[in-house]
Scaffold this active site. Structure first.
Site, short mmCIF file in Angstrom:
data_model
loop_
_atom_site.label_atom_id
_atom_site.label_comp_id
_atom_site.label_asym_id
_atom_site.label_seq_id
_atom_site.Cartn_x
_atom_site.Cartn_y
_atom_site.Cartn_z
N ASP A 341 -4.77 -9.09 11.51
CA ASP A 341 -3.39 -8.85 11.13
C ASP A 341 -2.57 -8.72 12.42
OD1 ASP A 341 -1.21 -8.43 9.54
OD2 ASP A 341 -1.64 -6.33 9.14
N ASP A 582 -4.42 -3.69 6.54
CA ASP A 582 -4.05 -2.30 6.30
C ASP A 582 -3.31 -2.09 4.98
OD1 ASP A 582 -1.63 -3.45 6.87
OD2 ASP A 582 -1.35 -2.43 8.79
N ASP A 586 -3.88 -6.85 1.49
CA ASP A 586 -5.07 -7.28 2.21
C ASP A 586 -6.36 -6.99 1.44
OD1 ASP A 586 -3.60 -8.05 4.52
OD2 ASP A 586 -3.45 -5.95 5.10
#
Length: 835
Positions: A341, A582, A586
């Protein structure tokens, strides 16, 4: 019929898009008057029809079925067979140890299988406990689980949205949707926005979604989806449908277990047939065959694997990586692709003002401007600003508040007394930041009594019509291309300058990406942010360069389904995928990945529950350190497997060949079991804790399709088994010819040969240094003492039926056992000289 079409289209109908339809039309389709809301009777009927507004998980398997499912694993079946054989030969200690290993492994498997239920339960915690709605003309609070389609929902700053809803009215509404979309800044939401039907989740500006947080403004919306039909419910269904894949080690050990089971059966049958053909009593032959089977099964392998994984997990926790499932430790060492990410992983996750531009001074780093123009720019930026005058909250806030605070901190660092400045320029009027206008306007009275107007906002909203703004365009374009957020500041219709804000790169991110490249791991960036910002960050950390183009390495504006498709696609192509994340968006991809990595500080509980590894410090560098631990674990397990199979194969060869050279029963069952205890017990555990090799992060990951045994390991294992068997048979034949205690000497040679190999198989040699390097020599020394006890200690010698021998005979047998290890050392020396 209209209501059914909006909420639950019939088969063959296109799914409606309430975000693309006028608010009045959506309300009419749901048969609700926004002024009065639903009446209590209608709300009760819809709740009964649709069910409560909550995420429902699938019914889990019973505990018994979960346990039985784990017991069908190939290696577990081999262990159960080994346990049965130990009962037959009367070895209670080995039976207890094997059964303990089975219980531990089965428990770990059951715990992992039941994680999905916890993940879905974590999704329900995102819902607010109550929501403010209009029902029957009354403004009331109801439990969130009682919200229904058609409810008129009212939200304000600080509220957690209770259900997916189409905005009817809005005033400067901003919503933090990062947990769903991955966007680092709040989303601007407006009831009047034009949104196409195919718009992705992040661009549905007329919608608010369950679980998101209102950070500014107010809004009124009609609920269009509840429970599983909403965005969070959709994520929950993806999490439930996606199964955690078997780890590479599990797949390799399953394959090895099948190979060992076939080999054991064939060896036992060969021994039985040869014994009976020679006229050996069937009782003795059967007992010896059982002992042979026990010798051939590496029954300590699961214990070694479990303890090696536990040790790796402990070491990872000290580095800030919390392992939620033990197999994840080894999986990290197999990773070939790392999908990371952006916000909070490669960047700090907090906006910082880092550059400024004025016509007089040009583009400058914002490290305390001393020019009059730069100071005037910052003074205006903090007057047209609602952040605390002390700069408190920077780094801990999000979106607009984060931007405002970063400007105040920049002014403070430049020596501006923000509190005194504001006191000397009282605010007379303001136009707060608004999603459509994209600017903030304030009016002040200066110390001379004059009135001044300051405007701050997006350049495209501020620059048109301003004096002095002609030269700002190229600067705006350049900064935007670098992924920065740009603010223009004007006073009384004249441009003062520009300020650039950036989410700074984490200092360790570039080194972590470089480590991935060196280790043969392909890093890719997957984010919900804009493509330009993602590409700029990727370039800054070295993720993309001339050798690694943006295409194929940067994926921007990716939604939950897109992340899941990427992960499953990579895995289908043969990659072992680690995925960091996070947010709620996801979670499906984290669960589908071979190794899901969640952020401990910024991560939602949903992401943590779906992950295999949680980073306490949110640092990508911790992932690369964990990869090194995973490779260390696999290297040690693989080394033990080669060592254990070589030892077991040498015992099988001795038992099969011995009768043909005059050794009717080379070893008794008790002697074989004692050899296995000494060579595979404490020694095997110590081998699983060996330090990592110096090249652990300087070599590519092993191929996902490869088994535990590749060609070099297979060749070495066969050669060592032949060498050990030859040394043992040679000693026994020589001793028998001279009338010596040949069986006891064979017993000593076999044990000593395997213990010596355990030392020389170390990558750094027998005298390798480093933390934890003393465990294996200590284990070998302890096993040698137990070997001596097995020959000379009364009671134990009687149990093993060994004969007392003199020191010279013991030395000859032990010395012969050193020959295979010496041969291996010689081969290595020759190989280095040739290289």
């Amino acid at each position: 019929m209209v209501e059914r079409t909006l909420a639950t289209p019939a088969a063959g109908e296109a799914a409606p898009a309430p975000w693309s339809r006028p608010a009045a039309e959506v309300a009419a389709a749901l048969d609700v008057d926004p002024r009065t809301g639903l009446d209590d009777g209608t709300a009760t009927a819809r709740l009964a029809a649709d069910g409560p507004n909550e995420v429902r998980g699938r019914r889990p398997l019973s505990l018994l079925r979960s346990v039985l499912g784990q017991l069908t694993d190939v290696l577990i079946l081999v262990l159960l067979a080994a346990a049965l054989l130990t009962v037959i030969v009367g070895d209670v200690i080995d039976f207890v140890v094997i059964m303990l290993v089975i219980v531990v492994n089965t428990t770990l498997g059951v715990v992992q299988e039941r994680r999905a239920l916890r993940e879905v339960r974590a999704l329900t915690t995102l819902m607010a406990p109550s929501a403010r709605v209009v029902r029957g003309g009354r403004d009331i609070w109801v439990p969130t689980r009682d919200l229904v389609r058609g409810d008129v929902l009212r939200v304000a700053a600080g509220d957690v949205v209770g259900a997916d809803a189409r905005l009817l009215r809005s005033t400067r509404l901003q919503v933090d949707e990062s947990l769903l979309t991955g966007e680092s800044l709040p989303a601007e939401r407006s009831a009047e926005a034009a949104v196409p039907a195919e718009a992705p989740l992040a661009d549905r500006a007329t919608m608010v979604h369950a679980g998101t947080t209102v950070v500014g403004g107010t809004g009124e919306a009609v609920v269009v989806a509840t429970g599983a039909a909403g965005a969070v419910g959709h994520v929950a269904s993806l999490v439930q449908e996606e199964q955690s894949p078997d780890t590479p080690l599990q797949r390799r050990l399953d394959r090895l277990g099948r190979q060992i089971s076939v080999g054991v059966v064939l060896a036992c049958l060969a021994f039985l047939v040869s014994g009976l053909l020679r006229g050996q009593p069937w009782e003795i032959t059967a007992v010896a065959a059982v002992a042979l089977a026990v010798a051939a099964v590496p029954d300590s392998l699961p214990a070694v694997v479990t303890l090696a994984l536990a040790g790796g997990a402990s070491r990872m926790s000290r580095r800030g990586a919390v392992v939620r499932t033990l197999p994840a430790v080894e999986t990290l060492g197999s990773v070939t692709l790392l999908a990371t990410d952006k916000t909070g992983t490669l960047t700090r996750g907090a906006m910082v003002a880092d550059r400024w531009w004025t016509r007089e001074d040009g583009d400058q780093p914002l490290d305390g401007p001393s020019s009059a123009a730069g100071r005037a720019l910052l003074e205006a930026a903090v007057l047209c600003n609602d952040a605390d005058a002390t700069g408190a909250g920077a780094g801990g806030t999000t979106g607009t508040a984060d931007t405002e605070t970063s400007l105040v901190r920049a002014a403070l660092e430049a020596g501006i007394d923000v509190a005194a400045l504001r006191a000397g320029h009282p605010r007379l009027r303001e136009e707060p930041f608004e999603a459509v206008a994209r600017r903030m306007v304030t009016e002040h009275r200066d110390p001379g009594g004059r009135t001044t107007t300051i405007t701050k906002g997006a350049p495209e909203a501020v620059l048109p019509g301003l004096g002095g703004g002609e030269a700002a365009g190229p600067v705006v374009d350049r900064w935007a291309a670098d992924g920065r957020r740009v603010l223009a500041v004007a006073r009384d219709g004249w441009l003062l300058g520009l300020v650039a804000l950036d989410d700074p790169i984490r200092p360790e991110a570039a080194a972590a990406i470089a480590s991935c490249h060196r280790a043969g791991i392909r890093p890719v960036l997957v984010t919900g942010d804009h493509a330009g910002t993602a590409a700029a960050v990727a370039r800054a950390v070295g993720l993309v360069d001339d050798a690694h183009p943006v295409e194929g390495h940067v994926f921007a504006r990716v939604e939950p389904e897109g992340k899941l498709r990427l992960v499953t696609g990579w895995r289908a192509a043969g990659q072992v995928v680690a995925m960091t994340g996070d947010g709620v968006n996801d979670a499906p991809a984290l669960r589908a990945a071979d190794i899901g990595v969640a952020m401990g500080r910024r991560g939602t509980e949903v992401a943590k529950e779906a992950a295999d590894l949680v980073l306490a410090d949110d640092s990508l560098a911790t992932v690369t350190a964990a990869v090194a631990e995973g490779r260390r674990v696999y290297d040690n397990v693989r080394r033990f497997v080669g060592y254990g199979v070589a030892g077991g194969a040498s015992e099988v060869l001795v038992m099969l060949v011995g009768p043909f050279v005059g050794l009717a029963l080379p070893l008794l069952p008790a002697q074989i079991l004692w050899v296995n205890l000494l060579t595979h017990g404490p020694v095997g555990v110590a081998m699983g804790a060996e330090p990592a090799g110096p090249d652990v992060l300087r070599r590519p990951p092993r191929r996902p399709s490869s088994g535990v045994f590749d060609r070099p390991l297979t060749q070495r294992t066969i050669a060592l088994a032949l060498a050990v068997a030859a040394a043992c048979l040679a000693v026994a034949i020589w001793s028998r010819a001279s009338g010596g205690p040949w069986q006891t000497q064979l017993f000593i040679t076999l044990t000593a040969a395997q213990l010596a190999l355990a030392l020389v198989l170390r990558p750094g040699g027998a005298w390798r240094g480093g933390a934890g390097a003393l465990w294996l020599p200590a284990a070998v020394a302890a096993s040698l003492l137990l070997l001596v006890a097995g020959v000379y200690l009364p009671g134990l010698a009687d149990l093993l039926r060994t004969e007392p021998i003199g020191p010279a005979e013991f030395a000859v047998a032990a010395g012969a056992g050193l020959l295979p290890a010496g041969l291996l050392v010689l081969v290595r020396i020759v190989g280095r000289l040739r290289g």
